[in-house]
Scaffold this active site. Structure first.
Site, PDB file in Angstrom:
ATOM      1  N   LYS A 195       0.874  -1.185   0.000  1.00  0.00           N
ATOM      2  CA  LYS A 195       0.000   0.000   0.000  1.00  0.00           C
ATOM      3  C   LYS A 195       0.898   1.218   0.000  1.00  0.00           C
ATOM      4  O   LYS A 195       1.456   1.599   1.023  1.00  0.00           O
ATOM      5  CB  LYS A 195      -0.866  -0.029   1.268  1.00  0.00           C
ATOM      6  CG  LYS A 195      -2.237   0.614   1.145  1.00  0.00           C
ATOM      7  CD  LYS A 195      -2.236   2.085   0.789  1.00  0.00           C
ATOM      8  CE  LYS A 195      -2.093   3.009   1.976  1.00  0.00           C
ATOM      9  NZ  LYS A 195      -1.877   4.408   1.573  1.00  0.00           N
ATOM     10  N   GLU A 271       8.897   1.127  11.307  1.00  0.00           N
ATOM     11  CA  GLU A 271       9.986   2.093  11.104  1.00  0.00           C
ATOM     12  C   GLU A 271       9.318   3.456  11.136  1.00  0.00           C
ATOM     13  O   GLU A 271       8.602   3.799  10.198  1.00  0.00           O
ATOM     14  CB  GLU A 271      10.641   1.903   9.729  1.00  0.00           C
ATOM     15  CG  GLU A 271      11.160   0.522   9.459  1.00  0.00           C
ATOM     16  CD  GLU A 271      12.576   0.342   9.938  1.00  0.00           C
ATOM     17  OE1 GLU A 271      13.130   1.280  10.551  1.00  0.00           O
ATOM     18  OE2 GLU A 271      13.118  -0.742   9.703  1.00  0.00           O
ATOM     19  N   CYS A 305      13.540  10.286   7.268  1.00  0.00           N
ATOM     20  CA  CYS A 305      13.223   9.928   8.660  1.00  0.00           C
ATOM     21  C   CYS A 305      14.440  10.094   9.562  1.00  0.00           C
ATOM     22  O   CYS A 305      14.303  10.479  10.717  1.00  0.00           O
ATOM     23  CB  CYS A 305      12.699   8.514   8.725  1.00  0.00           C
ATOM     24  SG  CYS A 305      13.727   7.373   7.816  1.00  0.00           S
ATOM     25  N   GLU A 404       9.326  16.125  15.164  1.00  0.00           N
ATOM     26  CA  GLU A 404       9.851  15.885  13.822  1.00  0.00           C
ATOM     27  C   GLU A 404       9.224  16.905  12.862  1.00  0.00           C
ATOM     28  O   GLU A 404       8.009  16.922  12.679  1.00  0.00           O
ATOM     29  CB  GLU A 404       9.494  14.461  13.381  1.00  0.00           C
ATOM     30  CG  GLU A 404      10.103  14.079  12.057  1.00  0.00           C
ATOM     31  CD  GLU A 404       9.715  12.668  11.632  1.00  0.00           C
ATOM     32  OE1 GLU A 404       8.533  12.310  11.765  1.00  0.00           O
ATOM     33  OE2 GLU A 404      10.599  11.946  11.153  1.00  0.00           O
TER      34      GLU A 404
HETATM   35  P1  NAD Z   1       2.068   8.363   7.569  1.00  0.00           P
HETATM   36  O1  NAD Z   1       2.240   7.610   8.832  1.00  0.00           O
HETATM   37  O2  NAD Z   1       1.031   9.413   7.507  1.00  0.00           O
HETATM   38  O3  NAD Z   1       1.708   7.350   6.367  1.00  0.00           O
HETATM   39  C1  NAD Z   1       2.484   6.213   6.117  1.00  0.00           C
HETATM   40  C2  NAD Z   1       1.610   5.184   5.414  1.00  0.00           C
HETATM   41  O4  NAD Z   1       0.564   4.793   6.303  1.00  0.00           O
HETATM   42  C3  NAD Z   1       0.920   5.710   4.157  1.00  0.00           C
HETATM   43  O5  NAD Z   1       0.857   4.685   3.189  1.00  0.00           O
HETATM   44  C4  NAD Z   1      -0.470   6.039   4.647  1.00  0.00           C
HETATM   45  O6  NAD Z   1      -1.459   5.979   3.633  1.00  0.00           O
HETATM   46  C5  NAD Z   1      -0.690   4.942   5.666  1.00  0.00           C
HETATM   47  N1  NAD Z   1      -1.697   5.291   6.666  1.00  0.00           N
HETATM   48  C6  NAD Z   1      -2.030   6.525   7.134  1.00  0.00           C
HETATM   49  N2  NAD Z   1      -3.042   6.416   8.026  1.00  0.00           N
HETATM   50  C7  NAD Z   1      -3.336   5.105   8.124  1.00  0.00           C
HETATM   51  C8  NAD Z   1      -4.279   4.357   8.887  1.00  0.00           C
HETATM   52  N3  NAD Z   1      -5.148   4.958   9.712  1.00  0.00           N
HETATM   53  N4  NAD Z   1      -4.301   3.027   8.747  1.00  0.00           N
HETATM   54  C9  NAD Z   1      -3.452   2.399   7.906  1.00  0.00           C
HETATM   55  N5  NAD Z   1      -2.545   3.036   7.146  1.00  0.00           N
HETATM   56  C10 NAD Z   1      -2.491   4.375   7.263  1.00  0.00           C
HETATM   57  O7  NAD Z   1       3.498   8.885   7.205  1.00  0.00           O
HETATM   58  P2  NAD Z   1       3.915   9.794   5.966  1.00  0.00           P
HETATM   59  O8  NAD Z   1       3.418  11.166   6.227  1.00  0.00           O
HETATM   60  O9  NAD Z   1       3.547   9.118   4.687  1.00  0.00           O
HETATM   61  O10 NAD Z   1       5.512   9.731   6.069  1.00  0.00           O
HETATM   62  C11 NAD Z   1       6.222  10.529   6.934  1.00  0.00           C
HETATM   63  C12 NAD Z   1       6.581   9.790   8.190  1.00  0.00           C
HETATM   64  O11 NAD Z   1       7.243   8.561   7.872  1.00  0.00           O
HETATM   65  C13 NAD Z   1       7.563  10.559   9.036  1.00  0.00           C
HETATM   66  O12 NAD Z   1       7.185  10.493  10.386  1.00  0.00           O
HETATM   67  C14 NAD Z   1       8.869   9.817   8.819  1.00  0.00           C
HETATM   68  O13 NAD Z   1       9.793   9.960   9.836  1.00  0.00           O
HETATM   69  C15 NAD Z   1       8.414   8.427   8.663  1.00  0.00           C
HETATM   70  N6  NAD Z   1       9.422   7.614   7.968  1.00  0.00           N
HETATM   71  C16 NAD Z   1      10.157   6.707   8.689  1.00  0.00           C
HETATM   72  C17 NAD Z   1      11.145   5.965   8.062  1.00  0.00           C
HETATM   73  C18 NAD Z   1      11.974   4.958   8.822  1.00  0.00           C
HETATM   74  O14 NAD Z   1      12.549   4.085   8.194  1.00  0.00           O
HETATM   75  N7  NAD Z   1      12.059   5.039  10.127  1.00  0.00           N
HETATM   76  C19 NAD Z   1      11.379   6.132   6.710  1.00  0.00           C
HETATM   77  C20 NAD Z   1      10.621   7.075   6.012  1.00  0.00           C
HETATM   78  C21 NAD Z   1       9.639   7.795   6.661  1.00  0.00           C
END
Ligand code: NAD
Length: 501
Positions: A195, A271, A305, A404
């Site tokens: 997804k 992650e 991240c 963040e």
């Molecule tokens: P997000 O948590 O909003 O979304 C991540 C994924 O989860 C997306 O595919 C989104 O559609 C899905 N999602 C959102 N709400 C959901 C729900 N209620 N149920 C199921 N799935 C859901 O994050 P983002 O804004 O896409 O990305 C930014 C974040 O990701 C930052 O906090 C960043 O630090 C983190 N990140 C972490 C790493 C790592 O390896 N630690 C790498 C990249 C990004």
């Protein structure tokens, strides 16, 4: 286009972009599928704020179909039970097809998320192919174990694939993060339902087409684009999904644990976010530190991240360090992502840009001082750009020191003693990465062991390879991507004990 991507100028990239017709349908059981109810959502390019294409808005019934396809392929043994060297051959072919498709994949990534095309070519697509190739090699090199027993018994400890893996990924490195999960999950025979984030679905759909072309059986890799609360939630709550491998925010990571608890106790790997510190001592090589610090926060516009977003610097060298960071930042050109000279592109969407600008304004209201940047840029393009920013005089209790920001904003704080520096560095709910900068290797040794983070660099930032695990401590999550360790989380151990008489 016969020239290599490295030789394309902006005009060449724009011509290629104009010719691309992005595919927005889901990919299920080896075929493109519109959402079953026909729903779509608009995919907007952050480069100019204009629509790129319509994308299938998958919901529960689409997720059910994708999980059923993944399960059917898993149970059939079409992938799981192939000869290991055949699995290796197909995954290696997949990596080759990714490399051959660099122009299209890189363009999709850049148009979708606004990162510089040179990075999409040289980093994102390149790393994505390397990752699949890296894991392909494990197919015929991973051995199971024979446990010590008495002479009349044989106890074999087998590593078995879990079954159906849900990969839920964010928008900042769509290709790289997807393939970290795909490579490690597929090599042992799992099926995957991916997804992608709603902001960045296009490269994932293309990846699935290429995997299928490489010979991966239909159903082994499916893509369900859609909204988090719809497709994402349906997948994470699905009773026939064995594991969810999630990368994204800590807030949504918490939901993954809840969904697993309320459904089938599927495994969860998380992650999540970070607020990673650099600890810079007075004896550090300030030019080298500034170079790494600037690239570590401005690369990918800070939407990383493990971006090094906090600097803790020994107070006598603070001004010199900020001056050096400003010198490096001046060389990091902010501009149109299809312009090859651009090194910093757009932020993902308007809402996120406003959030980043809000953090800067909030920091200033709390008493921080803008030492560099701080403003929106290139407004005339209709896209979402923010200048490389340094906030000076940040205090550890300010939001810009604790939360963040996920943008090109560096928060600078000072310290007087090593224990104070260490306390401040570890005073965070996150623990993804950290760095220590000093000429004294005894200090480096002591501090690197005491810093709480999944990766700690000494006199470096962001040096890594597929061979090293990546992931966090504390609210940055648990479970590791990359390296052989990542394979274990997609497997179960089974003991087969045979008694001979
Ligand atoms: P997000 O948590 O909003 O979304 C991540 C994924 O989860 C997306 O595919 C989104 O559609 C899905 N999602 C959102 N709400 C959901 C729900 N209620 N149920 C199921 N799935 C859901 O994050 P983002 O804004 O896409 O990305 C930014 C974040 O990701 C930052 O906090 C960043 O630090 C983190 N990140 C972490 C790493 C790592 O390896 N630690 C790498 C990249 C990004």
């Amino acid at each position: 286009m016969s020239a290599s991507p490295a030789q394309h100028d902006r005009r060449a990239w724009e011509q290629l972009a104009a010719a691309i017709r992005p595919e927005g349908r889901a990919f299920v059981a080896g075929r493109h599928q519109p959402a079953l109810d026909g729903a779509t959502f608009e995919d907007i390019s952050p480069i100019n704020g204009r629509p790129l294409c319509q994308v299938a808005r998958c919901r529960t019934q689409d997720v059910d179909a994708a999980v059923a396809a993944a399960r059917a392929t898993f149970e059939s043994g079409l992938w799981r039970a192939t000869e290991p060297r055949e699995r290796k051959r197909i995954l290696r072919r997949f990596a080759e097809l990714i490399r051959a498709d660099v122009e299209r994949l890189a363009l999709l990534e850049t148009l979708d998320v606004g990162k510089p095309i040179v990075d999409s070519v040289g980093v994102d697509v390149a790393n994505c192919a390397d990752c699949i190739e890296y894991y392909a090699e494990f197919a015929d090199k991973l051995y199971d174990e024979v446990a010590p027993t008495g002479p009349s018994d044989l106890a074999v400890v087998r590593r078995e694939p879990l079954g159906v893996i849900a990969a839920i990924v964010p928008w900042n490195y769509p290709l790289i993060i997807s393939t970290w999960k795909l490579g490690a999950a597929l090599v042992t025979g799992n099926s995957v339902v991916l997804k992608p984030a709603e902001q960045s679905p296009l490269s994932a759909i293309r990846l699935a087409e290429l995997a299928c072309e490489a010979g991966l059986p239909p159903g082994a890799f499916n893509v369900v684009p859609g909204l988090g609360e719809e497709a994402g939630q349906a997948l994470a709550r699905h009773a026939d999904v064995d594991m969810v491998s999630f990368t994204g925010s800590t807030e949504v990571g918490r939901l993954m644990l809840r969904y697993a608890g309320e459904s089938n106790l599927k495994r969860v790997a998380l992650e999540c976010g970070g607020k990673s510190p650099h600890v810079v001592f007075a004896d550090a090589d300030l030019r080298a530190a500034a170079d790494a610090i600037a690239w570590g926060i401005y690369y990918n516009s800070g939407e990383t991240c493990h971006a090094g977003s906090r600097v803790l610097v020994s107070s006598p060298v603070k001004d010199a360090l900020i001056a050096e960071i400003a010198r490096v930042a001046a060389t990091i050109t902010l501009g149109h992502p299809l312009e090859p000279a651009t090194r910093m592109g757009a932020l993902i969407d308007r809402g996120h840009m406003q959030r980043v600008l809000g953090y800067i304004a909030g920091g200033v209201a709390d008493g921080a001082q803008v030492a560099l940047g701080g403003r929106q840029a290139l407004e005339e393009t209709g896209g979402f750009y923010v200048e490389a920013t340094v906030l000076d005089r940040v205090r550890p209790d300010m939001k810009v020191a604790r939360e963040e920001i996920f943008g090109p904003v560096l928060s600078v704080m000072t310290f007087e003693t090593e224990p104070e520096a260490l306390r401040a560095a570890n005073d965070s709910s996150f623990g993804l990465a950290a760095a220590v900068w000093t000429a004294d290797m005894t200090v480096a040794h002591r501090v690197s062991r005491a810093l709480r983070g999944g990766t700690v660099w000494v006199n470096a930032w962001d040096r890594s390879s597929m061979a090293t695990p990546f992931g966090g401590f504390k609210l940055s999550g648990f479970g590791r991507d990359r390296s052989p360790h990542a394979i274990d989380k997609y497997c179960d151990l089974k003991t087969i004990w045979t008694a001979y008489r």
